[in-house]
Motif scaffolding. Sequence first.
Motif, PDB file in Angstrom:
ATOM      1  N   LEU A 174      90.569  38.144  47.831  1.00 35.39           N
ATOM      2  CA  LEU A 174      90.003  39.246  48.598  1.00 35.39           C
ATOM      3  C   LEU A 174      89.998  38.852  50.061  1.00 35.39           C
ATOM      4  O   LEU A 174      89.791  37.672  50.389  1.00 35.39           O
ATOM      5  CB  LEU A 174      88.577  39.548  48.137  1.00 35.39           C
ATOM      6  CG  LEU A 174      88.460  39.846  46.634  1.00 35.39           C
ATOM      7  CD1 LEU A 174      87.957  38.614  45.906  1.00 35.39           C
ATOM      8  CD2 LEU A 174      87.569  41.025  46.372  1.00 35.39           C
ATOM      9  N   HIS A 175      90.248  39.823  50.924  1.00 34.70           N
ATOM     10  CA  HIS A 175      90.290  39.547  52.361  1.00 34.70           C
ATOM     11  C   HIS A 175      89.213  40.367  53.069  1.00 34.70           C
ATOM     12  O   HIS A 175      89.089  41.572  52.844  1.00 34.70           O
ATOM     13  CB  HIS A 175      91.669  39.889  52.921  1.00 34.70           C
ATOM     14  CG  HIS A 175      92.752  38.985  52.425  1.00 34.70           C
ATOM     15  ND1 HIS A 175      93.323  39.112  51.177  1.00 34.70           N
ATOM     16  CD2 HIS A 175      93.354  37.911  53.011  1.00 34.70           C
ATOM     17  CE1 HIS A 175      94.241  38.172  51.010  1.00 34.70           C
ATOM     18  NE2 HIS A 175      94.283  37.440  52.103  1.00 34.70           N
ATOM     19  N   PHE A 176      88.461  39.686  53.907  1.00 40.03           N
ATOM     20  CA  PHE A 176      87.388  40.298  54.695  1.00 40.03           C
ATOM     21  C   PHE A 176      87.830  40.265  56.166  1.00 40.03           C
ATOM     22  O   PHE A 176      87.724  39.224  56.815  1.00 40.03           O
ATOM     23  CB  PHE A 176      86.080  39.526  54.530  1.00 40.03           C
ATOM     24  CG  PHE A 176      85.538  39.518  53.123  1.00 40.03           C
ATOM     25  CD1 PHE A 176      84.486  40.351  52.765  1.00 40.03           C
ATOM     26  CD2 PHE A 176      86.069  38.671  52.162  1.00 40.03           C
ATOM     27  CE1 PHE A 176      83.974  40.341  51.469  1.00 40.03           C
ATOM     28  CE2 PHE A 176      85.562  38.648  50.862  1.00 40.03           C
ATOM     29  CZ  PHE A 176      84.523  39.490  50.516  1.00 40.03           C
ATOM     30  N   PRO A 177      88.352  41.372  56.705  1.00 43.50           N
ATOM     31  CA  PRO A 177      88.823  41.370  58.096  1.00 43.50           C
ATOM     32  C   PRO A 177      87.714  41.032  59.086  1.00 43.50           C
ATOM     33  O   PRO A 177      86.566  41.467  58.924  1.00 43.50           O
ATOM     34  CB  PRO A 177      89.312  42.808  58.299  1.00 43.50           C
ATOM     35  CG  PRO A 177      89.645  43.293  56.930  1.00 43.50           C
ATOM     36  CD  PRO A 177      88.614  42.654  56.032  1.00 43.50           C
ATOM     37  N   GLY A 219      90.559  44.476  47.837  1.00 48.93           N
ATOM     38  CA  GLY A 219      90.304  43.995  46.476  1.00 48.93           C
ATOM     39  C   GLY A 219      89.046  44.529  45.844  1.00 48.93           C
ATOM     40  O   GLY A 219      88.468  43.888  44.958  1.00 48.93           O
ATOM     41  N   LEU A 220      88.601  45.722  46.253  1.00 50.42           N
ATOM     42  CA  LEU A 220      87.397  46.312  45.677  1.00 50.42           C
ATOM     43  C   LEU A 220      87.454  46.435  44.153  1.00 50.42           C
ATOM     44  O   LEU A 220      86.415  46.328  43.492  1.00 50.42           O
ATOM     45  CB  LEU A 220      87.140  47.680  46.320  1.00 50.42           C
ATOM     46  CG  LEU A 220      85.736  48.271  46.185  1.00 50.42           C
ATOM     47  CD1 LEU A 220      84.671  47.321  46.721  1.00 50.42           C
ATOM     48  CD2 LEU A 220      85.671  49.619  46.910  1.00 50.42           C
ATOM     49  N   ARG A 279      89.187  34.781  53.642  1.00 50.85           N
ATOM     50  CA  ARG A 279      89.774  34.980  52.320  1.00 50.85           C
ATOM     51  C   ARG A 279      88.913  34.289  51.267  1.00 50.85           C
ATOM     52  O   ARG A 279      88.458  33.167  51.465  1.00 50.85           O
ATOM     53  CB  ARG A 279      91.199  34.421  52.270  1.00 50.85           C
ATOM     54  CG  ARG A 279      91.936  34.781  50.985  1.00 50.85           C
ATOM     55  CD  ARG A 279      93.375  34.344  51.021  1.00 50.85           C
ATOM     56  NE  ARG A 279      93.507  32.907  50.849  1.00 50.85           N
ATOM     57  CZ  ARG A 279      94.665  32.291  50.609  1.00 50.85           C
ATOM     58  NH1 ARG A 279      95.787  33.000  50.560  1.00 50.85           N
ATOM     59  NH2 ARG A 279      94.713  30.986  50.463  1.00 50.85           N
ATOM     60  N   LEU A 280      88.703  34.979  50.157  1.00 50.71           N
ATOM     61  CA  LEU A 280      87.906  34.458  49.051  1.00 50.71           C
ATOM     62  C   LEU A 280      88.661  34.727  47.758  1.00 50.71           C
ATOM     63  O   LEU A 280      89.218  35.810  47.582  1.00 50.71           O
ATOM     64  CB  LEU A 280      86.541  35.168  49.015  1.00 50.71           C
ATOM     65  CG  LEU A 280      85.580  34.818  47.868  1.00 50.71           C
ATOM     66  CD1 LEU A 280      85.107  33.376  47.977  1.00 50.71           C
ATOM     67  CD2 LEU A 280      84.385  35.775  47.866  1.00 50.71           C
ATOM     68  N   SER A 281      88.684  33.767  46.862  1.00 52.95           N
ATOM     69  CA  SER A 281      89.363  33.981  45.592  1.00 52.95           C
ATOM     70  C   SER A 281      88.575  34.983  44.749  1.00 52.95           C
ATOM     71  O   SER A 281      87.359  35.133  44.901  1.00 52.95           O
ATOM     72  CB  SER A 281      89.505  32.665  44.823  1.00 52.95           C
ATOM     73  OG  SER A 281      88.236  32.212  44.380  1.00 52.95           O
ATOM     74  N   ALA A 282      89.285  35.669  43.859  1.00 52.73           N
ATOM     75  CA  ALA A 282      88.617  36.618  42.967  1.00 52.73           C
ATOM     76  C   ALA A 282      87.583  35.898  42.114  1.00 52.73           C
ATOM     77  O   ALA A 282      86.484  36.403  41.871  1.00 52.73           O
ATOM     78  CB  ALA A 282      89.655  37.323  42.093  1.00 52.73           C
ATOM     79  N   MET A 322      91.773  32.895  58.148  1.00 62.00           N
ATOM     80  CA  MET A 322      93.214  32.861  58.247  1.00 62.00           C
ATOM     81  C   MET A 322      93.672  33.940  59.218  1.00 62.00           C
ATOM     82  O   MET A 322      92.938  34.883  59.510  1.00 62.00           O
ATOM     83  CB  MET A 322      93.856  33.083  56.870  1.00 62.00           C
ATOM     84  CG  MET A 322      93.562  34.447  56.253  1.00 62.00           C
ATOM     85  SD  MET A 322      94.284  34.644  54.609  1.00 62.00           S
ATOM     86  CE  MET A 322      96.022  34.452  54.976  1.00 62.00           C
ATOM     87  N   ASP A 323      94.908  33.758  59.741  1.00 63.05           N
ATOM     88  CA  ASP A 323      95.511  34.757  60.612  1.00 63.05           C
ATOM     89  C   ASP A 323      96.421  35.656  59.785  1.00 63.05           C
ATOM     90  O   ASP A 323      97.184  35.178  58.940  1.00 63.05           O
ATOM     91  CB  ASP A 323      96.342  34.087  61.711  1.00 63.05           C
ATOM     92  CG  ASP A 323      95.481  33.326  62.699  1.00 63.05           C
ATOM     93  OD1 ASP A 323      94.385  33.817  63.021  1.00 63.05           O
ATOM     94  OD2 ASP A 323      95.903  32.246  63.145  1.00 63.05           O
ATOM     95  N   LEU A 324      96.342  36.956  60.028  1.00 64.91           N
ATOM     96  CA  LEU A 324      97.217  37.920  59.371  1.00 64.91           C
ATOM     97  C   LEU A 324      98.080  38.595  60.422  1.00 64.91           C
ATOM     98  O   LEU A 324      97.589  38.983  61.483  1.00 64.91           O
ATOM     99  CB  LEU A 324      96.410  38.973  58.611  1.00 64.91           C
ATOM    100  CG  LEU A 324      95.686  38.506  57.339  1.00 64.91           C
ATOM    101  CD1 LEU A 324      94.837  39.636  56.765  1.00 64.91           C
ATOM    102  CD2 LEU A 324      96.679  38.018  56.295  1.00 64.91           C
ATOM    103  N   GLU A 325      99.377  38.716  60.113  1.00 60.87           N
ATOM    104  CA  GLU A 325     100.316  39.383  60.995  1.00 60.87           C
ATOM    105  C   GLU A 325     100.658  40.763  60.432  1.00 60.87           C
ATOM    106  O   GLU A 325     100.396  41.055  59.261  1.00 60.87           O
ATOM    107  CB  GLU A 325     101.596  38.548  61.136  1.00 60.87           C
ATOM    108  CG  GLU A 325     101.363  37.151  61.708  1.00 60.87           C
ATOM    109  CD  GLU A 325     100.837  37.166  63.133  1.00 60.87           C
ATOM    110  OE1 GLU A 325     101.107  38.157  63.853  1.00 60.87           O
ATOM    111  OE2 GLU A 325     100.161  36.204  63.535  1.00 60.87           O
TER     112      GLU A 325
END
Length: 208
Positions: free
Chosen positions: A19-22, A51-52, A75-78, A1-4
């Motif tokens: 959780l987001h993995f840049p 989301g650590l 992005r991955l769900s918890a 996904m794109d993040l602004e």
Amino acid sequence: MDLEVHDQVLTRDKPIEHLHFPLDCVLSLMAAVEGESMVEVATIGHEGMSGLPVFLGTVAGPNDAFCQVPGRALRLSAAGLQRFLALDGALHHVLHRYTQATMVLLAQNVACNRLHATEERCARWLLQTRDRVGADEFPLTQEFLAQMLGVHRGTVSLTAGVLQQAGMIRYTRGQITVLDADALQRTACPCYGIVQAEFERLTAAPEA
């Protein structure tokens, strides 16, 4: 996904759903004190994830996190992370190392904010962001940088002016360009090297 810029990925005390993995964006982990402005306590780039607390067994945390430098992230769900952890011991191993590196980063940031001059901290922050973006140029407003460093905007303007006059950076229209990374590293406080060395050590460490 794109993040602004300013896209929020974590909200303090709210359940962490994703959780987001840049990949090439940078996230800011923020701490707030009632009645005061939020202050950045850590950045998250392609070396880690938001989301650590989910990995550590909790459903929420005390920090906000939002996008600081725009770009892409996975992005991955918890719930998805928990399924992967149940199946893959290698992921456990990697995230344990990342947790250790994050603890070093947080501890060093506390010492840095207390002991080092704004110019040194600004140089460190710019180098860390450059490392996470993987490029010499990235968008950044003075207002944003002031929030990251916990100082007034006028202080950031003066500090950036000093670094620009020395030929280390170019700062125009909300864009930072690192012109001389070696000089910027000599200006930065030792905290940059300490944190970088810890991430490199953990990356190079043999499998348990």
